[in-house]
Write an enzyme that holds these catalytic residues in place. Structure first.
Site, PDB file in Angstrom:
ATOM      1  N   CYS A  74       6.771  -5.741  -8.674  1.00 39.79           N
ATOM      2  CA  CYS A  74       5.025  -6.543  -8.688  1.00 39.79           C
ATOM      3  C   CYS A  74       3.529  -6.538  -7.924  1.00 39.79           C
ATOM      4  O   CYS A  74       2.522  -5.813  -8.902  1.00 39.79           O
ATOM      5  CB  CYS A  74       5.456  -8.043  -8.768  1.00 39.79           C
ATOM      6  N   HIS A 134       0.403 -11.605  -5.937  1.00 39.15           N
ATOM      7  CA  HIS A 134      -0.113 -11.403  -4.830  1.00 39.15           C
ATOM      8  C   HIS A 134      -1.721 -10.380  -4.433  1.00 39.15           C
ATOM      9  O   HIS A 134      -1.803  -9.884  -5.243  1.00 39.15           O
ATOM     10  CB  HIS A 134       0.738  -9.694  -4.790  1.00 39.15           C
TER      11      HIS A 134
END
Ligand SMILES: NC(=O)c1ccc[n+]([C@@H]2O[C@H](COP(=O)([O-])OP(=O)(O)OC[C@H]3O[C@@H](n4cnc5c(N)ncnc54)[C@H](OP(=O)(O)O)[C@@H]3O)[C@@H](O)[C@H]2O)c1
Length: 356
Positions: free
Chosen positions: A150, A242
């Site tokens: 990710c 993130h």
């Protein structure tokens, strides 16, 4: 186009749920099977799955049974494409078996990512790598296409438009959400009011995967992108998204306006395919001094089906050949299920899905 029957493996987990959510009313795909571990098998999805998505569970899956891996069911139901959100530890065996049965597997797991004939595909960044599946099709009948870890997906999206400026080195520090660790991955006692400066295997994945994704693919093989990438990864008490702080050393001095223009004009070259999950602008650059933020920018991207697929950049600073900026990537959408679905849409448009 007749919708392709698909199955979701790991359907109860964080990424599996994102698949189920994003595949609702999908113009190319229809969910025909939901698979998980023996602990969930035999249960009804709407009763068993601990649904944590921001939107309601799609009505079409509520009454579907969850199954354990069953190749006969897959064959009987003409399932030609599998979306996998399995733990890496079991993905190698299961995805390998499915591939040998002539089925296309689009996987979030890391198990196959570094295999020479398996692409880590982020189509706006390395569309040509999809050609790697031809070799797999010859060997196995089916194929595996992975998408990256990710945090890597956000990083390479930000780097691709500026590789033309000449990049000497990259340093990245991440602030990663708890959803990145899976549904039961991070204990509340560990993360509440805390920061964990270690995520097993994450830094190594960022370095190796960035080199492969940004590498050049030609029929003879892949030439890895040979630029030093240094990564430091942290888990922070944020639900989704993130954030990454990136420092890039350029070959020469560059004008900030030119860099911003390279990001904002970047389209990734997918427009002619009209893919439902492709964001119109894959990179959004924010000029506010306090952006991007996980809570505010996590669902960047349009049209509606591409929400969460755009990577948001901001806070560009420059000192001679060094530039610094922040980026935000939605880890379960652009960093997982969304890119996986986009990859499958592209493979469909290119007529790569094997007929059974
Ligand atoms: N979370 C993210 O942001 C993210 C991003 C990129 C990539 N990934 C990768 O995507 C994969 C899934 O991650 P996740 O976060 O969704 O994990 P998760 O929430 O822990 O979900 C794991 C899923 O796998 C199933 N499963 C576990 N053991 C199994 C077995 N032996 N056989 C069949 N199914 C089994 C679980 O089913 P039960 O409920 O029945 O146990 C569950 O559905 C991992 O490889 C991860 O590294 C995750």
């Amino acid at each position: 186009m007749q919708p392709v029957n698909v199955a979701v493996f790991g359907c109860t987990g964080m990424v599996g749920q994102q698949f189920v959510r994003m595949l609702e009313n999908h113009p190319f795909f229809r969910i025909s099977g939901l698979f998980s571990s023996s602990a969930s098998a035999g249960k009804i999805y709407g009763e068993h799955a601990e649904w944590v998505m921001e939107t309601e569970m799609p009505p079409g899956v509520k009454k579907m049974p969850i199954r354990e891996f069953d190749m006969n069911f897959i064959r009987k139901n003409d399932i030609r494409l599998v979306f996998s959100a399995l733990p890496a530890s079991i993905a190698r065996r299961l995805e390998g078996e499915i591939r040998r049965d002539g089925i296309a597997v689009f996987s979030n797991a890391s198990a196959f990512r570094m295999d020479g004939d398996v692409p880590i595909l982020i189509p706006e960044v390395n569309e040509s790598h999809l050609l790697m599946v031809e070799k797999q099709k010859l060997m196995y009948g089916g194929f595996v296409v992975t998408n990256s870890n990710c945090s890597t997906s956000g990083l390479v999206m930000a780097l691709r438009p500026i590789t033309g400026f000449g990049i000497r080195s990259v340093s990245v520090s991440t602030y990663q959400a708890i959803s990145g660790g899976g549904l039961n991955g991070v204990r509340a006692m560990e993360i509440q009011g805390n920061i964990l400066p270690f995520i097993k295997g994450e830094e190594e994945k960022m370095v190796a995967e960035a080199g492969k994704i940004l590498g050049k693919f030609h029929p003879g093989g892949l030439k890895t992108w040979d630029v030093a990438v240094n990564a430091s990864c942290c888990r922070v008490p944020v639900r989704n998204g993130h954030l990454e702080s990136v420092t890039v050393e350029l070959e020469d001095d560059a004008d900030p306006g030119d860099l911003i223009n390279a990001w904002t004009s970047f389209r990734g070259g997918l427009q002619s395919y009209h893919l439902p999950t492709a964001p119109m602008r894959p990179i959004i650059f924010r000029t506010e001094e306090n952006r991007p933020q996980p809570l505010v920018d996590g669902f960047a991207g349009d049209p509606h089906r591409a929400r969460g697929m755009a990577v948001t950049l901001g806070r560009l600073r420059k000192r001679k050949r060094w530039i610094q900026f922040f980026l935000l990537v939605n880890n379960t959408i652009r960093g997982a299920a969304g890119t996986c679905i986009l990859n499958a849409e592209l493979a469909c448009k290119k007529n790569l899905i094997p007929e059974i």
